[in-house]
Scaffold this motif. Sequence first.
Motif: not given
Length: 418
Positions: A133-134, A126-131
Amino acid sequence: MAKKVNVLVVGEGGREFAIAKKLQESSHVNQVYCAPGNVGMTTVGVLPVAIAETDFAQLIQFAKNHGIAWTFVGPEDCLVDGIVDEFRTAGLKVFGPDARSAQLEGSKDYALNFMDNYHVPTARHATYRNQTAAINNIDQFGFPVVIKENGLAGGKGVVVAQDRAIAIKTVKEMFANGQARLILEECLVGPEYSMFLVVSNGHYRVLPMAQDHKRAYDNDEGPNTGGMGAYSPLPQLSSTVRQQMITRVVEPTIKGLAAGGYHYHGILYIGLILTATGPKVIEYNVRLGDPETQVILPRLKTDLFELIEAAINDQPLPTIEERPIACFGVVLASKGYPTKPLYGQHLGCFPNKDNIEIAYANITGKLNSLRGAGGRLLMVISEDRSLQLAHNQVYKYLAELNEPECFYRHDIGAKAGL
């Protein structure tokens, strides 16, 4: 015989050394130029050209002024930045994927979406754009968890986090260092293999396979690097499993390139891991690998010029023939690599000996008085009738060096029983 031609290789490292050397050996080639190249290339008859690999306008002008038949692009940065598109716009022949196709290496998120779309087996991801969410989703992947920077990272933007604390620290550091996106993946387990394809608009040939060693230190310890050594062939890889890799991974990849309208003329690297459920893709690269190129190309009996010439011109690709030899190489790296490599140390000279060749990379100065230019400095390579003989000769040569400001791994080839 047809008139011999001049060709240009773009890049300056050990990979480009090996490409340029192999092309210079072709009976079709008059002169190989390499921009910017390195001083060590003169040992194999290749002429370095003082033009930065990022200076596309000057490279194009050089190609026009020197009657270059075609240009072979080595580094990923240039490919992602669109060097191929600019050469083609200028009416010049060039070998390498265009900027759109190069996103398969330029963005890991893009590559994973491609694999999902065209049913190429890979890790759960999965790809995350913010810390936030990751970090909130780390536990979904179990431990260890693989954390990857999305963009180009010179083979070093991957961390295998053994526990939650390390994973959270890594995520925070990557976002703090300016990553707009990062990828979390399940950690696949199994031996890793390097497969390189010459691709020409839906047609392909598989080059000799190799195994790379990414970790900095013995026993696969320490940080990831661009690669500390490689060897070919792979005695532990059966022809049955190799064919399984082609059927399950290569074929859907090539079909995906066609279905997606990618007019791909270049190298495609597939980093494979042989899991308990079969081969899966770790990553794509859109160019030859370093240090694998240095052990693959010496094993190629097929004329590299003829192979690339056919690919560029959409002609039938010649069959790949391999020389019945083994090739083994170990990288000599600058102390502190990959995090804080030493620069400028005095290296002296590295004479070729029986069955030993040096592929130069990050070096400066004169051949009899070389200095380090950071990172991976050169590769000591041997070819012989067996991997064991080649292995023994490389390590004998390295043991006789007096380079206290450098280091190398002592266990390259251990997975082949060496």
